[in-house]
Design an enzyme around this catalytic site. Structure first.
Site, short mmCIF file in Angstrom:
data_model
loop_
_atom_site.label_atom_id
_atom_site.label_comp_id
_atom_site.label_asym_id
_atom_site.label_seq_id
_atom_site.Cartn_x
_atom_site.Cartn_y
_atom_site.Cartn_z
N HIS A 253 11.61 -29.10 22.27
CA HIS A 253 12.96 -29.32 22.05
C HIS A 253 13.53 -30.78 20.84
O HIS A 253 13.85 -31.15 22.06
CB HIS A 253 14.14 -28.66 22.33
CG HIS A 253 15.23 -28.70 22.14
ND1 HIS A 253 15.72 -27.46 21.05
CD2 HIS A 253 16.40 -29.66 22.17
CE1 HIS A 253 16.70 -28.33 20.77
NE2 HIS A 253 17.18 -29.70 21.27
N ASP A 365 20.06 -24.24 21.92
CA ASP A 365 21.07 -25.39 22.53
C ASP A 365 22.49 -25.49 21.60
O ASP A 365 22.73 -26.31 21.21
CB ASP A 365 20.22 -26.80 22.01
CG ASP A 365 20.69 -27.88 22.66
OD1 ASP A 365 21.15 -28.22 23.53
OD2 ASP A 365 20.51 -29.25 22.05
N HIS A 569 22.41 -28.08 14.81
CA HIS A 569 23.96 -27.86 15.77
C HIS A 569 23.60 -29.55 15.94
O HIS A 569 25.27 -29.96 16.98
CB HIS A 569 23.34 -27.60 16.62
CG HIS A 569 21.93 -27.61 17.31
ND1 HIS A 569 21.19 -26.82 17.80
CD2 HIS A 569 22.07 -28.62 18.62
CE1 HIS A 569 20.02 -27.40 18.46
NE2 HIS A 569 20.49 -28.72 18.88
#
Length: 987
Positions: A253, A365, A569
């Site tokens: 990630h 996430d 995000h």
């Protein structure tokens, strides 16, 4: 028998720590070191390789914050090591044990070909030649920690070196000792997850004891194999036939920006991709999932030699694109069309570059998930959804891990939350035991997903993780670990559990609610860009069809991707460092300027010659005689409402509304059609200031206790009537505010300018309304969601701060009101019963915050907000007013009447986008949706010769032909349905 357990465990721990792990590299000789410190921003690889290097040594300081240093390590492998496995061991001075949050490096050969990344958990390079000559591009990324830091922007970070080179050796790698370390690690980890009454725990303990008994601590090279033999029986016992299976896929990630700027993410992605393909070269079992098309596009643009390797691994099925989106976007705040384009641009990149139709939407996430997503996922051609973020809920534990998620239109998507509760699995015994114990579907399902690897520049999976995974593939007392692509998991999970439970509506994250408000200028830039893109496409398409205007395909594609990137995000939510948001403000200004040029050029080609003024209306509803998506000459200037002084305040009246602004500058009465909107004894447009010091995560969180104290801002600096409006000025703390209150077309509009210099405060604008509403309606992508205004349950109480797009509506049978805005997302809605028995429902906008971390100057400075109260509004009125405040009319010189390219005869059906097809065919693409939450039939009228019409998916691929008659297309929509039509012009 049990008395010696603690002693034996302590013996194992100490032997691993002090003897076995250090003996993985039993012999080492130093390498020569040279360095070049880059003066400024990173340079291309070729420039770094040919720079002039100076002698350096282990222990030397390097790296001012955000700086780059190029190291060259040279030497010879001793001749007596011939036949041994040899590695370079390079420690840049990693000051933080977690990869991805401090210094990082990428190793190159002298020809510029990348080898692998360096980070705290992987700082070795396998050597195959006797002569050592390696270059390392070392990034001095600072460790960003709170509560306040100046390191988040090079303008304030200083230039003192952050790191010291800690090691540069060529060393023998003893694979037998390395394997012994992993044998013990896995077994001891597993042992500690067993109860003291478990025979398995004692089997492992005694096996470890026997292994250490045969291990000569002064000659590990000679005795490690014998110790492994003693452990072999304990590692050979198979898992129980009913053991849970963890489908495990390598993962890294990588936040596209967060505690580092976008330019550093480009390098983080390159390091990670180089690491992964290098690991795949050594280990045929590695499978790696990579999301975010933007990140692969960066590799293609900036590191084509790595991209070539990536494409090879994608072709053989071991590197697996997932996600289907341009970035892992925030899933609350992007507008409907923007969210659709996340899928369009993401999926199209994967199709064009790799020929792959991604089916998994991968958002582990993001900070909550809109109820609009299931429909968009399906319309994009995907069918699975994954996240784990809801496990962060601070109040209620989500009741499922594998389930069907039903969106606001009724679409269902098969969804999985990994019960391991992380996307950075390391295969520790604790993680695996948690996954099994936590899994909500025990007894009905037997498998879950476990993404493993270090993220955020940590390089993804490591050889150590793969060593653990092999030992855990079928081991008694443990779940089975199966390396597999996500699609394999979803197919098997769906086959096993097709009747999984259903969750209806949004996936609200009970945390990070402050992200709806932090960094107001970033949010304004996003909102403004979305609406400018709508205008640019609409007018460019209209001009292309009507006037032969050259449709700017490439420019619009680039601008969309820029806006989509900034919906990542940690950018749009306002949770990145100061550098990220400073650059975002500049980027949004550039986007606005370029889109303004496109809009002006298209409108100029439509407006015709003449000395008059043509008014263009890009909103989906007509206004003042100008149709939706059309333009008419302006015949008369707009008239101001009447303003009269009264009782130290003012009364505004436009014939539809009578509004009283009292001597404090507050709105105490709004009367429309004889109905008072403002609750008795209350005042609307009341600015309220609360302390805002969350328990954790400054920029992310706002906690419920902020409401316990607050200040109503009622003191005036001045108030005056001006141009048919009332201008109110206030001062509070170190800040000032000027508000212009005006009335037009049945709406009370407030234009607010705040010079904000508060710290750890939140500024709200309150509208207490005389309406009994037990729920509010908030606009989301392609529709709206209802949320309770009460706190009957812990689930309802947890939604004390909510996300809305352009409007919030509250109502009772026969009457309602809407609060609309041009750039605000955070809101709260509460209700209380007054002493007179009536109910006051208060809608509040969250205008500004002032968190100190990660940006200590968050929101400081001047801001402008426009919001409005629409009394007597239906949901349809709210939709219209929301578009109107975000899409003001534009005026161009000329005299032309521009009829809409397309028109719909039902106000419940909203045209969201009009554009030319992305394939350059000249087809017109129209995206529309049902906005009121009911069934709707409509006719789309096309104002150009129509040869064919078809319904498509989001990527403009034909699904079914559409019924048409001449220049009209009949459509029937279920509640909140999104439909994309492809219209082929005729001759």
């Amino acid at each position: 028998m049990h008395d010696d357990r603690r002693v034996i465990e302590a013996r194992i721990d100490r032997t691993l720590r002090e003897r076995i792990r250090p003996a993985v590299y039993p012999h080492a000789v130093p390498l020569a070191v040279h360095v070049w410190h880059v003066p400024g921003e990173p340079v291309p690889v070729a420039e770094g390789l040919r720079a002039t290097y100076a002698p350096a040594a282990v222990g030397d300081a390097w790296g001012p914050p955000w700086g780059t240093s190029w190291f060259r390590f040279t030497g010879e492998v001793p001749a007596e090591w011939a036949g041994r496995t040899v590695e370079a061991v390079l420690d840049l001075g990693f000051s933080h044990p977690g990869p991805g949050f401090s210094a990082e490096g990428l190793v190159y050969r002298p020809d510029g070909s990348p080898v692998k990344g360096l980070h705290p958990k992987s700082h070795w390079v396998r050597l195959t030649e006797r002569t050592v000559d390696l270059y390392v591009e070392a990034a001095a990324n600072p460790l960003i920690v709170g509560p306040v830091t100046a390191l988040g922007d090079p303008l304030t970070a200083g230039d003192a070196p952050l790191y010291r080179l800690a090691r540069a050796d060529v060393a023998i790698f003893d694979e037998t000792v390395w394997n012994l370390a992993h044998d013990l690690d896995v077994l001891v980890d597993l042992m500690r997850q067993q109860s003291l009454e478990s025979p398995r725990r004692w089997e492992i303990l005694r096996a470890c004891e026997r292994a250490l008994d045969v291990l000569d601590l002064f000659d590990l090279e000679a005795t490690a194999a014998a110790a492994r033999e003693k452990l072999a029986p304990a590692l050979a016992l198979p898992a129980h036939p009913d053991a849970h299976t963890l489908y495990s896929v390598g993962h890294a990630h990588i936040d596209s920006a967060w505690l580092w700027p976008l330019r550093e993410t480009v390098r983080k992605v390159a390091r990670t991709a180089a690491n992964v393909v290098s690991l795949m070269d050594d280990d045929p079992d590695v499978v790696f999932a990579m999301s975010q098309a933007q990140q692969l596009a960066w590799i293609k643009e900036h590191r084509p030699e790595i991209f070539t390797r990536v494409k090879e691994r994608i072709a053989d099925g071991r590197l697996v694109p997932v996600g289907g989106m341009w970035v892992e976007a925030d899933a609350n705040m992007p507008g409907g069309e923007a969210m659709a384009r996340q899928f369009v641009h993401g999926k199209r990149f994967f199709l064009d570059e790799f020929g792959i139709e991604t089916e998994e939407v991968w958002l582990p996430d993001s900070f909550g998930y809109s109820a609009a997503l299931p429909q968009l996922i399906k319309l994009s051609g995907s069918k699975w959804f994954l996240t784990q973020k809801i496990s962060w809920n601070e109040t209620n534990k989500f009741p499922h891990h594998t389930f069907w998620w039903e969106g606001l239109d009724g679409t269902r998507i098969f969804t999985h939350f990994p019960p391991v509760d992380t996307y950075n699995v390391e295969f520790s015994g604790k993680q695996l035991a948690h996954a099994v114990a936590n899994f909500e579907e025990k007894g009905a399902a037997s498998r879950s997903l476990a993404p493993f690897g270090y993220g955020d520049g940590g390089g993804g999976p490591t050889r150590d993780m793969m060593a653990r995974a092999r030992r855990l593939a079928n081991l008694a007392g443990s779940p089975r670990v199966r390396i597999a692509a996500p699609a394999r998991f979803f197919e098997d999970a769906h086959t096993e559990y097709p009747d999984a439970p259903v969750w209806v509506g949004e996936l609200y994250l009970e945390l990070h609610r402050g992200t709806y408000t932090s960094q107001a200028k970033t949010k304004q830039g996003n909102r403004r860009s979305e609406h400018l893109l709508r205008e640019a496409e609409l007018w460019a398409a209209t001009a292309a069809v009507r006037a032969g205007f050259a449709y700017p395909y490439e420019r619009l594609d680039r601008l969309w991707k820029t806006v989509l990137l900034h919906q990542f995000h940690d950018i749009l939510p306002g949770s990145s460092i100061a550098w990220v948001h400073r650059q975002a403000r500049t980027t949004y200004a550039d986007v606005a300027a370029e889109l303004g040029e496109i809009i002006d050029s298209a409108q100029e080609s439509l407006s015709g010659a003449g000395e008059g003024v043509v008014v263009f209306n890009a909103a989906p509803h007509g206004r003042n005689g100008v149709p939706a998506g059309g333009a008419h000459p302006e015949w008369a200037p707009a008239e101001h409402s009447a303003v009269e002084e009264a009782d130290g305040g003012y009364v505004l009246d436009d014939g539809l509304l009578r509004v009283v602004v009292d001597a404090r500058g507050l709105i105490t009465s709004v009367v429309a059609d004889g109905r008072e909107a403002v609750a008795p004894g209350s005042a609307a447009n009341l600015l309220q200031l609360h302390p805002d010091h969350p328990a954790n995560w400054d920029a992310w969180d706002v906690n419920h206790y902020y409401r316990n104290t607050g200040t109503d801002l009622v003191d005036l600096v001045s108030m005056e009537a001006r141009d048919g409006a009332v201008v109110v000025r206030r001062a509070f703390g170190a800040s000032t505010v000027e508000q212009v209150v005006s009335v037009a077309d049945g709406t009370v509009e407030i234009d607010t300018v705040v010079d904000w210099h508060e710290r750890e405060k939140i500024l709200k604008a309150a509208f207490p309304l005389d309406v009994r509403a037990d729920r509010s309606a908030s606009e989301t992508q392609f529709g709206h969601v209802y949320r309770a205004t009460h706190r009957n349950t812990s689930w309802e109480a947890a939604r004390f701060e909510i996300c809305a797009h352009r409007w919030v509506h509250v109502g009772e049978p026969g009457w309602g009101a809407a609060v609309v805005n041009d750039s605000t997302y955070g809101h709260d809605v509460t209700s209380t019963v007054r002493d007179d028995g009536g109910t006051t429902t208060t809608v509040r906008l969250s205008l500004l915050r002032a968190p100190r971390f990660p940006d200590p100057e968050t929101d400081q400075g001047e801001h402008r907000f426009r919001y409005a109260l629409v009394p007597g509004a239906t949901i349809g009125d709210a939709v219209r007013a929301g578009y109107r405040i975000n899409l003001p009319a534009r005026r161009q010189p000329g005299n032309a009447v521009v009829e809409p390219l397309v028109a719909v005869d039902n106000d419940a059906v909203v045209v969201e986008a009009v554009k030319l097809a992305d394939d350059g065919s000249g087809d017109v693409v129209v995206r529309l949706y049902e906005a009121l939450g009911g069934r709707a039939s409509a006719r789309l009228t096309v104002d150009f010769p129509l040869a064919a019409a078809a319904e498509t998916d989001l990527l403009e691929r034909v699904l079914t032909p559409s019924a048409r008659e001449g220049g009209t297309v009949a459509i029937t929509l279920r509640p909140f349905q999104v439909v994309t039509l492809r219209l082929t012009p005729g001759n």
